[in-house]
Design an enzyme around this catalytic site. Sequence first.
Site, mmCIF file in Angstrom:
data_model
loop_
_atom_site.group_PDB
_atom_site.id
_atom_site.type_symbol
_atom_site.label_atom_id
_atom_site.label_comp_id
_atom_site.label_asym_id
_atom_site.label_seq_id
_atom_site.Cartn_x
_atom_site.Cartn_y
_atom_site.Cartn_z
ATOM 1 N N HIS A 272 0.844 -1.197 0.000
ATOM 2 C CA HIS A 272 0.000 0.000 0.000
ATOM 3 C C HIS A 272 0.869 1.232 0.000
ATOM 4 O O HIS A 272 1.946 1.232 0.599
ATOM 5 C CB HIS A 272 -0.934 0.026 1.220
ATOM 6 C CG HIS A 272 -2.102 0.928 1.017
ATOM 7 N ND1 HIS A 272 -2.061 2.260 1.349
ATOM 8 C CD2 HIS A 272 -3.324 0.692 0.487
ATOM 9 C CE1 HIS A 272 -3.221 2.811 1.028
ATOM 10 N NE2 HIS A 272 -4.011 1.882 0.506
ATOM 11 N N ASP A 323 -8.174 -5.281 -0.570
ATOM 12 C CA ASP A 323 -8.616 -6.142 -1.667
ATOM 13 C C ASP A 323 -8.446 -7.626 -1.391
ATOM 14 O O ASP A 323 -9.009 -8.456 -2.108
ATOM 15 C CB ASP A 323 -7.840 -5.788 -2.946
ATOM 16 C CG ASP A 323 -8.156 -4.385 -3.421
ATOM 17 O OD1 ASP A 323 -9.302 -3.958 -3.201
ATOM 18 O OD2 ASP A 323 -7.267 -3.730 -3.978
#
Length: 398
Positions: A272, A323
């Site tokens: 991320h 996700d």
Amino acid sequence: METAWKAGLEDVIATQSAICQVDGAAGRLYYRGYEIGDVAGAVSFEDVTALLWRGELPSAAEAATFKAGLEATRGLPAPVADLLRTLPRESHPLDALRTAVSLAATRDPDRQSNEPDANLRKAFRLMTLVPETVAAWQRIRTGRAPGAAPAASSHAAYFLELLEGRAPSAEVARVLDVVLTLHADHELNASTFAARVAVATLADLHAAIVSAIATLKGPRHGGANDDVLAMLCEIGEPARAEGYVEARLGARAGLSKHERGNPRVRMPGFGHRVYRVDDARARVLRGMAQSMAAATGRQKLFEVAERVYDAMRARTTLPVNVDFFSAVVYDALGIPPDFCTSIFAVGRVAGWCAHALEQFADNRLIRPRADYIGPAPRPLGATQRRRTETSMASSPKS
Ligand SMILES: CC(C)(COP(=O)(O)OP(=O)(O)OC[C@H]1O[C@@H](n2cnc3c(N)ncnc32)[C@H](O)[C@@H]1OP(=O)(O)O)[C@@H](O)C(=O)NCCC(=O)NCCS
């Protein structure tokens, strides 16, 4: 001119916003000051949307009005359904959605106006159009007719009933409600930034949402959601997970930096730009994935995900992202692998609209600069000039 630049605008503050706060070091996320773990499940997705758009959680009366406003926009416009029927069945669901929103832009009753009231009406219509289109496309591409708008009580139940053609159980609707809340907003993620850039030119709200959907599709952003479920299905057996991770990460050895950027040698659902640790959404989703997998007999896929997660923990410091476990929840809900990112869009359109409305309210064109590294100014040589003239003279008339 200041020439310092950050690749990918990392850590660059591009705007002020009062909507959403991300604490990457602690893995915390707040909607208008409320921590996501306190909101998800305790507040409906509709109320969360109202919070994002208006700044405060609605009172009971305000919530009822907001919900009625959403319900009043129900019913997939016939031209959108007609358009979807013309698309090749193999079209990606996000391409179908982007195309449908583009068409809706041309028919919106407020298309001539960017005034606040008009934008709010458009936002309500887009909130409904997105799930309706996603559900309709899934039905059309699998040879079924889009369902008529049901009188479902919640946004999540409405979407599921459109998708399945029958009312979901209260528990399944609640699960999707939580998932939509977890995806509703995430500060200046790439698709939201794209939406704000479009608004900043004073293009319209539909243009902003089209930009956002187009940007969400990429495997570095929401597209990873589809990739996670495809990967977990490909692994298939928990016993294969460790070797799979080893091979996929191992394939990076000896590659150039550019080659290491290829999604095939990255693990979707990990890494991320902002978080340094697993974020709160991923933690909630992991618990939901476990209980949903158990309730639907899909434990094997959850077990594959757990083994992948452990293998990644053992080999990298990359945090798991939203996700990863959401894909397991979608699988338990019967969502096919290329459809996960579309569900992401059903939730995120709330945040896209919130940011677009905020940008409209206090706007300045977003127009950064590039640190030019090309050739210094130089004269055009005589030979080049002749070549240009020759090619122009011989090019066919348009
Ligand atoms: C999300 C993401 C795009 C963030 O990217 P970023 O902040 O620009 O970080 P970088 O792409 O510069 O990556 C930094 C390093 O970590 C590696 N890395 C990042 N994510 C990785 C992943 N999922 N698998 C393997 N390696 C990864 C990069 O290859 C890079 O290493 P290198 O310098 O040796 O090549 C990136 O982590 C990623 O591609 N993740 C997979 C896709 C995904 O899940 N996207 C959804 C995000 S919510």
